[in-house]
Scaffold this motif. Structure first.
Motif, PDB file in Angstrom:
ATOM      1  N   THR A  86    -148.309 -65.283   8.026  1.00  0.00           N
ATOM      2  CA  THR A  86    -146.921 -65.076   7.722  1.00  0.00           C
ATOM      3  C   THR A  86    -146.716 -65.179   6.288  1.00  0.00           C
ATOM      4  O   THR A  86    -145.686 -64.671   5.665  1.00  0.00           O
ATOM      5  CB  THR A  86    -145.986 -66.149   8.323  1.00  0.00           C
ATOM      6  OG1 THR A  86    -146.571 -67.594   7.928  1.00  0.00           O
ATOM      7  CG2 THR A  86    -146.037 -66.138   9.821  1.00  0.00           C
ATOM      8  N   ARG A  87    -147.817 -65.845   5.346  1.00  0.00           N
ATOM      9  CA  ARG A  87    -147.381 -65.890   4.008  1.00  0.00           C
ATOM     10  C   ARG A  87    -148.223 -64.758   3.443  1.00  0.00           C
ATOM     11  O   ARG A  87    -147.940 -64.578   1.922  1.00  0.00           O
ATOM     12  CB  ARG A  87    -148.294 -67.327   3.584  1.00  0.00           C
ATOM     13  CG  ARG A  87    -147.718 -68.600   4.052  1.00  0.00           C
ATOM     14  CD  ARG A  87    -148.467 -69.761   3.779  1.00  0.00           C
ATOM     15  NE  ARG A  87    -148.331 -69.827   2.359  1.00  0.00           N
ATOM     16  CZ  ARG A  87    -149.337 -70.434   1.536  1.00  0.00           C
ATOM     17  NH1 ARG A  87    -150.407 -71.016   2.317  1.00  0.00           N
ATOM     18  NH2 ARG A  87    -149.174 -70.691   0.258  1.00  0.00           N
ATOM     19  N   THR A  89    -148.510 -60.591   1.890  1.00  0.00           N
ATOM     20  CA  THR A  89    -147.448 -59.746   1.369  1.00  0.00           C
ATOM     21  C   THR A  89    -147.348 -58.769   2.273  1.00  0.00           C
ATOM     22  O   THR A  89    -148.260 -58.523   3.278  1.00  0.00           O
ATOM     23  CB  THR A  89    -147.938 -59.239   0.148  1.00  0.00           C
ATOM     24  OG1 THR A  89    -148.979 -58.502   0.145  1.00  0.00           O
ATOM     25  CG2 THR A  89    -147.983 -60.352  -1.102  1.00  0.00           C
ATOM     26  N   ASN A  90    -146.307 -57.721   2.173  1.00  0.00           N
ATOM     27  CA  ASN A  90    -146.196 -56.780   3.321  1.00  0.00           C
ATOM     28  C   ASN A  90    -147.179 -55.704   3.032  1.00  0.00           C
ATOM     29  O   ASN A  90    -148.035 -55.111   3.939  1.00  0.00           O
ATOM     30  CB  ASN A  90    -144.746 -56.041   3.002  1.00  0.00           C
ATOM     31  CG  ASN A  90    -143.660 -56.688   3.497  1.00  0.00           C
ATOM     32  OD1 ASN A  90    -143.958 -57.678   4.218  1.00  0.00           O
ATOM     33  ND2 ASN A  90    -142.686 -56.151   3.413  1.00  0.00           N
ATOM     34  N   THR A 107    -142.951 -60.282  16.781  1.00  0.00           N
ATOM     35  CA  THR A 107    -142.597 -61.260  15.721  1.00  0.00           C
ATOM     36  C   THR A 107    -141.686 -62.299  16.065  1.00  0.00           C
ATOM     37  O   THR A 107    -140.822 -62.180  16.946  1.00  0.00           O
ATOM     38  CB  THR A 107    -141.830 -60.404  14.232  1.00  0.00           C
ATOM     39  OG1 THR A 107    -140.287 -60.505  14.722  1.00  0.00           O
ATOM     40  CG2 THR A 107    -142.417 -59.193  14.090  1.00  0.00           C
ATOM     41  N   LEU A 111    -138.805 -63.600  11.577  1.00  0.00           N
ATOM     42  CA  LEU A 111    -139.569 -62.739  10.485  1.00  0.00           C
ATOM     43  C   LEU A 111    -139.299 -61.361  10.991  1.00  0.00           C
ATOM     44  O   LEU A 111    -139.997 -60.426  10.233  1.00  0.00           O
ATOM     45  CB  LEU A 111    -140.775 -63.162  10.843  1.00  0.00           C
ATOM     46  CG  LEU A 111    -141.430 -64.528  10.616  1.00  0.00           C
ATOM     47  CD1 LEU A 111    -142.879 -64.927  10.897  1.00  0.00           C
ATOM     48  CD2 LEU A 111    -141.252 -64.557   8.797  1.00  0.00           C
ATOM     49  N   GLU A 113    -136.705 -59.383  10.197  1.00  0.00           N
ATOM     50  CA  GLU A 113    -136.272 -58.456   9.095  1.00  0.00           C
ATOM     51  C   GLU A 113    -137.498 -58.117   8.062  1.00  0.00           C
ATOM     52  O   GLU A 113    -137.525 -56.938   7.626  1.00  0.00           O
ATOM     53  CB  GLU A 113    -135.270 -59.252   8.400  1.00  0.00           C
ATOM     54  CG  GLU A 113    -134.369 -58.501   7.458  1.00  0.00           C
ATOM     55  CD  GLU A 113    -133.228 -59.073   6.759  1.00  0.00           C
ATOM     56  OE1 GLU A 113    -132.425 -60.117   7.689  1.00  0.00           O
ATOM     57  OE2 GLU A 113    -133.015 -58.968   5.815  1.00  0.00           O
ATOM     58  N   GLN A 114    -138.027 -59.096   7.740  1.00  0.00           N
ATOM     59  CA  GLN A 114    -139.476 -59.007   6.972  1.00  0.00           C
ATOM     60  C   GLN A 114    -140.393 -57.796   7.507  1.00  0.00           C
ATOM     61  O   GLN A 114    -140.708 -56.797   7.183  1.00  0.00           O
ATOM     62  CB  GLN A 114    -140.333 -60.248   6.623  1.00  0.00           C
ATOM     63  CG  GLN A 114    -141.544 -59.923   5.762  1.00  0.00           C
ATOM     64  CD  GLN A 114    -142.409 -61.175   5.898  1.00  0.00           C
ATOM     65  OE1 GLN A 114    -142.320 -62.077   6.287  1.00  0.00           O
ATOM     66  NE2 GLN A 114    -143.743 -60.826   5.403  1.00  0.00           N
ATOM     67  N   ALA A 115    -140.443 -58.361   8.941  1.00  0.00           N
ATOM     68  CA  ALA A 115    -141.510 -57.088   9.751  1.00  0.00           C
ATOM     69  C   ALA A 115    -140.697 -55.685  10.013  1.00  0.00           C
ATOM     70  O   ALA A 115    -141.782 -54.822   9.785  1.00  0.00           O
ATOM     71  CB  ALA A 115    -141.643 -57.774  11.281  1.00  0.00           C
ATOM     72  N   MET A 117    -139.965 -53.810   7.688  1.00  0.00           N
ATOM     73  CA  MET A 117    -140.383 -53.089   6.483  1.00  0.00           C
ATOM     74  C   MET A 117    -141.915 -52.651   6.897  1.00  0.00           C
ATOM     75  O   MET A 117    -142.477 -51.918   6.022  1.00  0.00           O
ATOM     76  CB  MET A 117    -140.504 -53.808   5.218  1.00  0.00           C
ATOM     77  CG  MET A 117    -139.320 -54.940   5.040  1.00  0.00           C
ATOM     78  SD  MET A 117    -137.715 -53.800   4.360  1.00  0.00           S
ATOM     79  CE  MET A 117    -138.259 -53.578   2.771  1.00  0.00           C
TER      80      MET A 117
END
Ligand code: ATP
Ligand code: MG
Length: 479
Positions: A86-87, A89-90, A107, A111, A113-115, A117
């Motif tokens: 999880t740490r 970067t995209n 996910t 997470l 929202e981050q996922a 992308m």
């Protein structure tokens, strides 16, 4: 003939249905029967999404029960879990998802929202899955030990991360090797403060199912929560990395742990001798171990009976494993080679890395070490980080260990710098704990390190370059 065993979770739920499988620090408790039921439900919901035997499915999550449901659900479907840090970067996540051919991503809710992308078509959070209907599916009743269970990437400390393929057999044998070393006790409860997306956390979750042993799961490392669990929750074994031992000993102060705590299993990186001595003085049962993603957790461990006598050693190879050192000329230090059924069969479609690393069933680890006269392994350093100065070999971790023994120094990183006269010389990067001058550091090293090992330059820095696994990346040390 292929080796198959009954599906491990189904089996354990049959043997000890009401026994606790997972305990969380918020008081949540799940039995083996509940874990089987929820994981099978999860599998039927994944079937509704189109996940089937052979699908590659990314999992991006902190430690939590739905993550374990997802991992077991995929095994019920014969699908492959790709466990993601999880740490990262995209960009790093996209690389791993693509490299592992993942077509779905599951996910944690936090997470999502981050996922969203990321470059995977089908992304579902655990809560999205929770509300899906179940679709009838044929769930695996057996596990083929040669089949692929998961793909997990190395930490990327020495280069680009490589996707390590873990079979069910790798985990089965890791569990056997560990049990034959540490023994099993009916009262065992294993605390997981390390992420399940790393091999230590994942392998302990599987050991739990194979042994019928509860895990005490923390969403992430928190020194107070770990201390509390060790003091109050009947934990008998805990897996940690060096930084955690340091912090736990600070919190412990003059107190001592309950006697049920029988093993603090330390792995993942070098263990400075000063730290091991501090633990020994306090009677804290730290067991050094050595392993890597490729070996499905520890493959060498110092057994309880030898822990005091062989301080600083990582021990001997576990029962099902073998270990040898490939030395050159008359040097006793050489590359560590390991072999055994817990060792991965290879990196996911990385033919050149596989050819380089595997020779006749032996994995060349890229680590340097030696065996003492009784056959105990001492890990010295990574081969790529070796500094050669005037024909002498210098191991950065030895210098870092000495530097971090100075109380004014919090941590240190050492690397080589080109030098006209010597070829290379060691230079040091220091994070201060309290005020200290370069002169004082030099003075401290005078009696503790041979002249050629003493760093020629010192730089004070606020922190050291670390990767997403919090490991020191020495080739990024610069000024
Ligand atoms: P990459 O392979 O991508 O460079 P990595 O090797 O750091 O990353 P991991 O599999 O997480 O990826 O870490 C395993 C490595 O950790 C070992 O190869 C070794 O270098 C180091 N290590 C593990 N245990 C010990 C130990 N007891 N002492 C010293 N180093 C250790
Ligand atoms: Mg490695």
């Amino acid at each position: 003939m292929t080796d198959t065993i009954p599906h491990w979770l189904t089996k354990q739920a049959d043997l000890s249905p009401d026994h606790p499988a997972i305990e969380m620090n918020d008081g949540t408790m799940v039995t083996f029967n509940e874990l089987r039921e929820s994981s099978q439900r999860f599998a039927r919901k994944l079937t509704y999404l189109g996940i089937e035997k052979g699908s590659h499915v990314g999992i991006l999550s902190t430690n939590q029960i739905p993550m374990l449901n997802a991992i077991h659900a995929l095994s019920y479907l014969g699908a492959v879990g790709v466990l993601l840090n999880t740490r990262l970067t995209n960009d790093e996540l996209n690389y791993q998802l693509k490299d592992a051919n993942a077509t779905f991503l599951l996910t944690a809710d936090s997470l999502k929202e981050q996922a969203s992308m990321l470059q995977v078509e089908k992304i579902h959070s655990f809560s999205d899955i929770d509300v899906l209907p179940e679709k009838k599916a044929i769930l695996e009743t057996e596990l083929n030990l040669d089949a692929i269970f998961t793909i997990m990437y190395t930490s990327g400390t020495t280069g680009f991360p490589k996707g390590v393929v873990h079979t069910y057999g790798n985990h089965w044998w890791s569990a056997m090797g560990s049990a034959l070393n540490l023994g099993l006790d009916k009262r065992d409860k294993w605390l997981i403060p390390l992420p399940i997306f790393h091999v230590s956390g994942l392998s302990t979750s599987i050991k739990s199912v194979i042994y019928g042993m509860p895990i005490y799961l923390l969403e992430k490392f928190d020194v107070k929560a770990v201390h509390y669990a060790l003091m109050e929750k009947g934990v008998t074994i805990v897996s940690v990395v060096t930084m955690m031992v340091q912090r736990l000993l600070d919190v412990l102060g003059k107190a001592s742990y309950p006697k049920e705590l029988r093993c603090i299993l330390l792995g993942g990186g070098p263990a400075p001798k000063a730290l091991l001595e501090r633990a020994k003085e306090k009677n804290v049962p730290v067991f050094q171990s050595y392993g890597m993603t490729e070996t499905a957790s520890q493959i060498v461990t110092l057994s309880p009976t030898d822990a005091l006598e062989k301080l600083g050693s990582a021990g001997k190879a576990l029962f099902p494993a073998q270990l040898k050192i490939e030395t050159q000329a008359d040097d006793s230090i050489g590359e560590i080679l390991v072999k055994g059924p817990m060792v991965t069969k290879g990196y996911y479609h990385k033919q050149s890395a596989n050819e380089e690393s595997f020779q006749a069933g032996w994995l060349a680890t890229g680590d340097l070490g030696y065996l003492d006269e009784d056959g105990y392994l001492y890990v010295v350093d990574r081969r790529k980080d070796l500094i050669i100065s005037g024909g002498e070999n210098i191991y950065p971790s030895e210098i870092e260990g000495v530097l971090s023994g100075m109380k004014q120094i919090k941590e240190a990183g050492v690397t080589g710098k080109s030098d006209d006269k010597w070829g290379q010389v060691p230079i040091a990067f220091i994070v201060k704990e309290m005020d200290v001058t370069i002169e004082e550091i030099k003075e401290y090293l005078q009696t503790r390190l041979a002249k050629y090992k003493q760093p020629k330059e010192f730089y004070f820095v606020n922190d050291l370059p670390r990767n997403a696994s919090n490991k020191l990346v020495r080739n990024k040390l610069n000024h």
